[in-house]
Design a protein around this motif. Structure first.
Motif, PDB file in Angstrom:
ATOM      1  N   THR A  24       0.837  -1.195   0.000  1.00 12.87           N
ATOM      2  CA  THR A  24       0.000   0.000   0.000  1.00 12.87           C
ATOM      3  C   THR A  24       0.872   1.245   0.000  1.00 12.87           C
ATOM      4  OG1 THR A  24      -0.128  -0.036   2.408  1.00 12.87           O
ATOM      5  CG2 THR A  24      -1.870  -1.168   1.185  1.00 12.87           C
ATOM      6  N   SER A  25       0.277   2.387  -0.331  1.00  9.68           N
ATOM      7  CA  SER A  25       1.020   3.646  -0.391  1.00  9.68           C
ATOM      8  C   SER A  25       0.152   4.783   0.114  1.00  9.68           C
ATOM      9  CB  SER A  25       1.447   3.937  -1.830  1.00  9.68           C
ATOM     10  OG  SER A  25       1.972   5.251  -1.938  1.00  9.68           O
ATOM     11  N   PRO A  26       0.727   5.721   0.862  1.00  9.54           N
ATOM     12  CA  PRO A  26      -0.040   6.908   1.279  1.00  9.54           C
ATOM     13  C   PRO A  26      -0.340   7.832   0.105  1.00  9.54           C
ATOM     14  CG  PRO A  26       2.262   7.135   1.915  1.00  9.54           C
ATOM     15  CD  PRO A  26       2.098   5.733   1.413  1.00  9.54           C
ATOM     16  N   ASP A  27       0.327   7.605  -1.042  1.00 13.09           N
ATOM     17  CA  ASP A  27       0.131   8.464  -2.212  1.00 13.09           C
ATOM     18  C   ASP A  27      -1.130   8.120  -2.996  1.00 13.09           C
ATOM     19  OD1 ASP A  27       2.484   9.826  -1.674  1.00 13.09           O
ATOM     20  OD2 ASP A  27       3.697   8.476  -2.879  1.00 13.09           O
ATOM     21  N   GLY A  28      -1.608   6.891  -2.863  1.00 13.67           N
ATOM     22  CA  GLY A  28      -2.774   6.516  -3.651  1.00 13.67           C
ATOM     23  C   GLY A  28      -3.207   5.094  -3.357  1.00 13.67           C
ATOM     24  N   SER A  29      -4.326   4.707  -3.956  1.00 15.43           N
ATOM     25  CA  SER A  29      -4.892   3.381  -3.741  1.00 15.43           C
ATOM     26  C   SER A  29      -4.962   2.614  -5.058  1.00 15.43           C
ATOM     27  CB  SER A  29      -6.300   3.499  -3.154  1.00 15.43           C
ATOM     28  OG  SER A  29      -7.176   4.081  -4.113  1.00 15.43           O
ATOM     29  N   GLN A  30      -5.214   1.313  -4.956  1.00 17.27           N
ATOM     30  CA  GLN A  30      -5.368   0.492  -6.153  1.00 17.27           C
ATOM     31  C   GLN A  30      -6.478   1.027  -7.046  1.00 17.27           C
ATOM     32  OE1 GLN A  30      -5.968  -3.546  -4.863  1.00 17.27           O
ATOM     33  NE2 GLN A  30      -4.255  -3.463  -3.441  1.00 17.27           N
ATOM     34  N   ALA A  31      -7.582   1.437  -6.446  1.00 14.96           N
ATOM     35  CA  ALA A  31      -8.707   1.946  -7.227  1.00 14.96           C
ATOM     36  C   ALA A  31      -8.330   3.218  -7.975  1.00 14.96           C
ATOM     37  CB  ALA A  31      -9.898   2.209  -6.311  1.00 14.96           C
ATOM     38  N   GLU A  32      -7.587   4.093  -7.318  1.00 15.68           N
ATOM     39  CA  GLU A  32      -7.180   5.344  -7.971  1.00 15.68           C
ATOM     40  C   GLU A  32      -6.189   5.073  -9.098  1.00 15.68           C
ATOM     41  OE1 GLU A  32      -7.630   8.459  -4.223  1.00 15.68           O
ATOM     42  OE2 GLU A  32      -5.902   7.092  -4.319  1.00 15.68           O
ATOM     43  N   TRP A  33      -5.262   4.137  -8.903  1.00 16.79           N
ATOM     44  CA  TRP A  33      -4.305   3.786  -9.956  1.00 16.79           C
ATOM     45  C   TRP A  33      -5.031   3.188 -11.154  1.00 16.79           C
ATOM     46  CZ3 TRP A  33      -1.084   0.825  -5.784  1.00 16.79           C
ATOM     47  CH2 TRP A  33      -0.465   1.754  -4.939  1.00 16.79           C
ATOM     48  N   SER A  34      -5.965   2.296 -10.890  1.00 20.25           N
ATOM     49  CA  SER A  34      -6.713   1.657 -11.972  1.00 20.25           C
ATOM     50  C   SER A  34      -7.563   2.680 -12.725  1.00 20.25           C
ATOM     51  CB  SER A  34      -7.607   0.541 -11.424  1.00 20.25           C
ATOM     52  OG  SER A  34      -6.824  -0.499 -10.869  1.00 20.25           O
ATOM     53  N   SER A  35      -8.124   3.636 -12.001  1.00 24.99           N
ATOM     54  CA  SER A  35      -8.936   4.664 -12.636  1.00 24.99           C
ATOM     55  C   SER A  35      -8.108   5.508 -13.604  1.00 24.99           C
ATOM     56  CB  SER A  35      -9.579   5.557 -11.572  1.00 24.99           C
ATOM     57  OG  SER A  35     -10.332   6.588 -12.169  1.00 24.99           O
ATOM     58  N   LEU A  36      -6.903   5.888 -13.190  1.00 25.36           N
ATOM     59  CA  LEU A  36      -6.028   6.661 -14.075  1.00 25.36           C
ATOM     60  C   LEU A  36      -5.588   5.830 -15.273  1.00 25.36           C
ATOM     61  CD1 LEU A  36      -3.751   8.860 -11.781  1.00 25.36           C
ATOM     62  CD2 LEU A  36      -5.175   9.627 -13.682  1.00 25.36           C
ATOM     63  N   TYR A  37      -5.325   4.558 -15.039  1.00 20.06           N
ATOM     64  CA  TYR A  37      -4.969   3.651 -16.131  1.00 20.06           C
ATOM     65  C   TYR A  37      -6.088   3.637 -17.178  1.00 20.06           C
ATOM     66  CZ  TYR A  37      -4.172  -0.757 -18.595  1.00 20.06           C
ATOM     67  OH  TYR A  37      -4.008  -1.704 -19.575  1.00 20.06           O
ATOM     68  N   GLU A  38      -7.330   3.490 -16.735  1.00 17.15           N
ATOM     69  CA  GLU A  38      -8.459   3.449 -17.652  1.00 17.15           C
ATOM     70  C   GLU A  38      -8.651   4.794 -18.355  1.00 17.15           C
ATOM     71  OE1 GLU A  38     -10.027   0.928 -18.684  1.00 17.15           O
ATOM     72  OE2 GLU A  38      -9.185  -0.540 -17.278  1.00 17.15           O
ATOM     73  N   GLN A  39      -8.384   5.880 -17.646  1.00 18.13           N
ATOM     74  CA  GLN A  39      -8.504   7.202 -18.251  1.00 18.13           C
ATOM     75  C   GLN A  39      -7.527   7.342 -19.418  1.00 18.13           C
ATOM     76  OE1 GLN A  39      -8.379  10.651 -15.569  1.00 18.13           O
ATOM     77  NE2 GLN A  39      -7.083  11.697 -17.063  1.00 18.13           N
ATOM     78  N   ILE A  40      -6.286   6.908 -19.205  1.00 24.48           N
ATOM     79  CA  ILE A  40      -5.281   7.004 -20.267  1.00 24.48           C
ATOM     80  C   ILE A  40      -5.616   6.044 -21.397  1.00 24.48           C
ATOM     81  CG2 ILE A  40      -2.835   6.616 -20.804  1.00 24.48           C
ATOM     82  CD1 ILE A  40      -2.254   7.640 -17.944  1.00 24.48           C
ATOM     83  N   HIS A  41      -6.147   4.865 -21.049  1.00 20.06           N
ATOM     84  CA  HIS A  41      -6.633   3.941 -22.071  1.00 20.06           C
ATOM     85  C   HIS A  41      -7.615   4.664 -22.997  1.00 20.06           C
ATOM     86  CE1 HIS A  41      -8.509   0.049 -23.499  1.00 20.06           C
ATOM     87  NE2 HIS A  41      -9.508   0.877 -23.675  1.00 20.06           N
ATOM     88  N   GLY A  42      -8.551   5.396 -22.413  1.00 18.04           N
ATOM     89  CA  GLY A  42      -9.515   6.136 -23.216  1.00 18.04           C
ATOM     90  C   GLY A  42      -8.878   7.251 -24.017  1.00 18.04           C
ATOM     91  N   ASP A  43      -7.876   7.931 -23.438  1.00 16.13           N
ATOM     92  CA  ASP A  43      -7.204   9.030 -24.135  1.00 16.13           C
ATOM     93  C   ASP A  43      -6.473   8.547 -25.386  1.00 16.13           C
ATOM     94  OD1 ASP A  43      -8.098  10.789 -22.200  1.00 16.13           O
ATOM     95  OD2 ASP A  43      -6.206  10.815 -21.082  1.00 16.13           O
ATOM     96  N   PHE A  44      -6.012   7.294 -25.387  1.00 16.17           N
ATOM     97  CA  PHE A  44      -5.327   6.756 -26.563  1.00 16.17           C
ATOM     98  C   PHE A  44      -6.278   6.579 -27.749  1.00 16.17           C
ATOM     99  CE2 PHE A  44      -1.754   5.003 -23.835  1.00 16.17           C
ATOM    100  CZ  PHE A  44      -0.770   5.751 -24.454  1.00 16.17           C
TER     101      PHE A  44
END
Length: 232
Positions: A24-44
């Motif tokens: 785990t990290s104080p910088d973020g969570s698994q859900a937040e990382w996955s959400s950004l991943y999906e956002q960039i997926h859409g941006d492509f």
């Protein structure tokens, strides 16, 4: 013409693909990382995305249900939809994945299959409205299948989001144009951790070269690395 292939992955610092096993990290969570991943997926703005057999089976959640009478089936390919807005593609050499619908998340399914796949399995896919391409040689020619996807379905950009094995096969065949890697502020640490790309005992040392295209720090501790990939 082959589609542009972008290998788009989310991994820990030691290359693991399984966020459930990350520290785990104080910088973020698994859900937040996955959400950004999906956002960039859409941006492509890809026309298609691709995974391997295991991942697609987890998504399809269906058992075998071959039709009682297969009849004549189409080889080497059958396209239930040739003008879908987007496509979900999977490599399933032995024909083990089954479907109860023709789409995943709104994207029309296209299966890439081995030469020896049975007629009954092809008939099952066709009856479920799933498209497929069957290899014409004993060894699956990924480059040829990609050309068919481009020619017949108009796919111009495909996001490769598979496991280590399928990613490695595409890199080794010189088919990947870009690597988009989101690195999370986490580690896995297991001895059995495979990493996000793998190609047998020989590896990829003499097959590809990477050139840094951009490096960007994102929210929640993620770093987005983009590399141009060239074959050697």
């Amino acid at each position: 013409m082959k589609p542009q292939i972008i290998c788009h992955m989310l991994a820990s610092l030691d290359g693991s693909l399984h966020p459930s096993r990350f520290t785990t990290s104080p910088d973020g969570s698994q859900a937040e990382w996955s959400s950004l991943y999906e956002q960039i997926h859409g941006d492509f703005a890809g026309d298609a995305w691709m995974v391997g057999r295991v991942t697609m089976a987890e998504m399809s959640k269906a058992g075998a249900h071959p039709p009682a009478h297969a009849g004549k089936v189409d080889r080497p390919y059958h396209f239930a939809q040739s003008r879908a807005g987007s496509y979900a593609v999977a490599l399933d050499a032995s024909g083990k994945v089954h479907f109860s619908r023709s789409e995943i998340g709104g994207d029309h399914v296209v299966m890439l299959l081995g030469q020896d796949v049975t007629d009954s399995h092809l008939a099952e896919l066709a009856s479920d409205g799933v498209s497929y391409i069957v290899a014409e040689t004993a060894d699956i020619d990924l480059a040829h299948m990609l050309e068919v996807l481009g020619r017949e379905l108009g796919i111009r950009r495909l996001l490769l989001e598979g496991g280590a094995g399928i990613n490695g096969s595409f890199f080794a065949a010189g088919l990947v144009d870009e690597l988009s890697l989101l690195v999370a502020p986490a580690i896995d640490g297991r001895a059995a951790n495979q990493g996000f790309v793998e190609f047998g005992e020989s590896g990829l040392a003499d097959k590809v070269q990477l050139s840094l295209k951009s490096c960007e720090a994102l929210a929640h501790g993620l770093v987005h690395l983009r590399y141009t990939v060239t074959s050697r």
